[in-house]
Design an enzyme around this catalytic site. Structure first.
Site, PDB file in Angstrom:
ATOM      1  N   ASN A  71       0.870  -1.172   0.000  1.00 45.89           N
ATOM      2  CA  ASN A  71       0.000   0.000   0.000  1.00 45.89           C
ATOM      3  C   ASN A  71       0.904   1.218   0.000  1.00 45.89           C
ATOM      4  OD1 ASN A  71      -1.785   2.084   0.447  1.00 45.89           O
ATOM      5  ND2 ASN A  71      -2.772   1.153   2.227  1.00 45.89           N
TER       6      ASN A  71
ATOM      7  N   ARG B  98      -2.686  -2.174  -3.374  1.00 43.91           N
ATOM      8  CA  ARG B  98      -3.846  -1.298  -3.249  1.00 43.91           C
ATOM      9  C   ARG B  98      -3.676  -0.160  -4.250  1.00 43.91           C
ATOM     10  NH1 ARG B  98      -4.710   3.828   0.455  1.00 43.91           N
ATOM     11  NH2 ARG B  98      -6.949   4.111   0.238  1.00 43.91           N
TER      12      ARG B  98
ATOM     13  N   HIS C 166     -12.719   3.516  -0.128  1.00 43.91           N
ATOM     14  CA  HIS C 166     -12.734   2.600   1.022  1.00 43.91           C
ATOM     15  C   HIS C 166     -13.474   1.310   0.694  1.00 43.91           C
ATOM     16  CE1 HIS C 166     -12.406   6.385   3.782  1.00 43.91           C
ATOM     17  NE2 HIS C 166     -11.206   5.905   3.515  1.00 43.91           N
TER      18      HIS C 166
ATOM     19  N   ARG D  15     -10.358  17.067   5.894  1.00 41.01           N
ATOM     20  CA  ARG D  15     -11.164  17.386   4.719  1.00 41.01           C
ATOM     21  C   ARG D  15     -12.505  17.968   5.141  1.00 41.01           C
ATOM     22  NH1 ARG D  15     -10.323  11.454   2.433  1.00 41.01           N
ATOM     23  NH2 ARG D  15      -8.061  11.466   2.284  1.00 41.01           N
TER      24      ARG D  15
ATOM     25  N   GLU E 236      -8.203  -4.440   5.434  1.00 38.85           N
ATOM     26  CA  GLU E 236      -8.100  -4.249   3.993  1.00 38.85           C
ATOM     27  C   GLU E 236      -6.968  -5.080   3.398  1.00 38.85           C
ATOM     28  OE1 GLU E 236      -9.129   0.182   2.996  1.00 38.85           O
ATOM     29  OE2 GLU E 236      -8.335   0.131   5.048  1.00 38.85           O
TER      30      GLU E 236
END
Length: 435
Positions: free
Chosen positions: A45, A124, A213, A274, A418
């Site tokens: 990742n 990923r 996600h 964010r 994940e």
């Protein structure tokens, strides 16, 4: 077996980190795999200044190794490895980039006699656009497509591509697979992903809602299905992945039908740094009336807003919760806004569902903050949710289970994994293709 032994000896000899494709062909890979006791998938990742990795058994999720190289291309660059619960950190002299991080990783893997157990590498990749909705074998054409999609994910896809190319240099004998964050949400109906913009912007430029996600939402909905002892294709959930980045997804019959993140990971609820949803006219006001440049607006919305911007303290929810307990009014405001926006988004997804089997909390905040979960559930009583405060406080830090009151709809905390999804889907692709 003599041929096999010679090949394994060659695989261990990686001091120069230069492999010739003639060293090992796919037939030899299959022979090696056949004799391995525990074939492993290396999960990569890659971020702009970091590289997370995990060496995992795709069947059980058991990790032989995990770690992270961080602060790459800086004076503080370091790489850490965790094996059997023990962590080792190496500080390295610059320049220390993704390529040298991969070299250090291979060196560590070799020293721990794990190299020959690696059957493939799973990456990923954040944005797959509309084209990639399944695990995909990485080819030069796929790499070109990932590069083109960088216009939709400029902070992520280029970094993902760097990780792919760095591992290809060292693991030239292994197949590499891309697992896309956007893939799980490609089942959304058109009414959920089309913006209220001229339709030709979607047709010609791909401007639509994609969602992210995906691997996390996929993993936790499968786990929730198991907890319910109900087939996934009959399950309807709302999944809340809450961390520095947050997304809420509506799942119908095991498939995503709506999600809060959109064209980019900026849309949706308030996050760590964010802004989430805002009136788009604010951007024009910042530029035309306050003199902001477009780069400054981009930085403001992505890196200076959210929990950090409202609290003025931190984007780390733990720090803000500490200040909340200390009576800091801005900390309270940040938490209130964060939880209200999430509760409102969860409630809005009732429009996507005919029935609801339960709500799932996951991600760093969702798994660990009983305060955040309680505040969210308190605002969802109309949907039939109520927390059992004792269970809510107990189920944290890696624990899994129900946190709902006996009078409530089911509500679970399910730690996401994940990396396991990436390892599992990488293996499935290779098996399905007969590799």
């Amino acid at each position: 077996m003599k041929i096999l032994s010679k090949n394994l000896i060659k695989l261990r000899d990686i001091k120069t980190f230069k492999f010739k494709k003639a060293m090992i062909n796919y037939q030899h890979v299959e022979i090696v795999n056949h004799f391995m006791k525990k074939p492993l998938i290396l999960v990569i990742n890659c971020g702009s200044s970091s590289l997370k990795f995990s060496l995992m058994d795709p069947k059980t999720g058991e990790e032989s190794l995990n770690g992270i190289a961080q602060c790459l291309l800086s004076d503080n660059a370091n790489i850490s490895f965790k094996v059997n619960g023990e962590k080792q950190v190496l500080a390295l002299l610059p320049p220390f980039d993704h390529n040298t991080a991969i070299v250090e990783l291979v060196n560590f893997i070799t020293k721990n006699n794990l190299f020959e157990q690696i059957t493939a590498i799973g990456h990923r990749v954040v944005h797959g656009g509309e084209k990639y909705h399944q695990p995909t074998l990485i080819t030069p054409q796929v790499k070109n497509e990932i590069a083109k999609l960088a216009k939709l994910a400029p902070l992520h896809n280029p970094a993902n591509l760097v990780g792919i190319e760095a591992t290809e240099k060292v693991f030239s004998h292994l197949l590499q697979v891309a697992i896309f964050d956007t893939a799980f949400h490609q089942t959304m109906p058109e009414k959920a992903y089309i913006y209220g913009l001229p339709y030709n912007l979607y047709q010609e430029h791909g401007i639509r809602r994609y969602g992210f996600h995906g691997t996390s939402h996929y993993f936790v909905t499968q786990r929730a299905s198991s907890l319910l002892q109900k087939p996934l294709e009959q399950c309807n959930f709302i999944s809340a992945h809450l961390g520095n980045g947050c997304s809420i997804s509506a799942i119908v019959n095991g498939k995503s039908v709506d999600t809060s993140l959109g064209f980019t990971p900026l849309e949706g609820v308030v996050m760590g740094t964010r802004s989430g949803d805002i009136d788009p006219s604010i951007i024009f006001y910042l530029v035309e009336q306050l003199g902001y440049s477009l780069d400054q607006v981009n930085t403001l919305l992505n890196k200076e807003s959210g929990l950090l911007g409202i609290s003025g303290i931190s984007n780390d929810c733990r720090t803000i919760e500490e200040q909340l307990l200390a009576g800091n009014k801005r900390a309270k405001l940040a938490i209130d806004v964060f939880c209200y926006r999430i509760a409102k988004k969860i409630a809005s997804f009732s429009a996507s569902l005919d029935n609801l089997d339960g709500l799932i909390f996951t991600g760093g905040i969702g798994e660990n903050s009983n305060t955040i979960r309680s505040l969210i559930l308190n605002q969802l009583s109309l949907l039939g949710f109520k927390a059992n405060e004792q269970l809510n406080e107990e189920i944290r830090f890696g624990k899994q289970g129900n946190i709902n009151d006996t009078t409530s709809r089911p509500c679970w905390v399910i730690p996401t994994n994940e990396e396991w999804v990436i390892a599992e889907q990488t293996q499935h692709l290779l098996i399905n293709k007969g590799m």
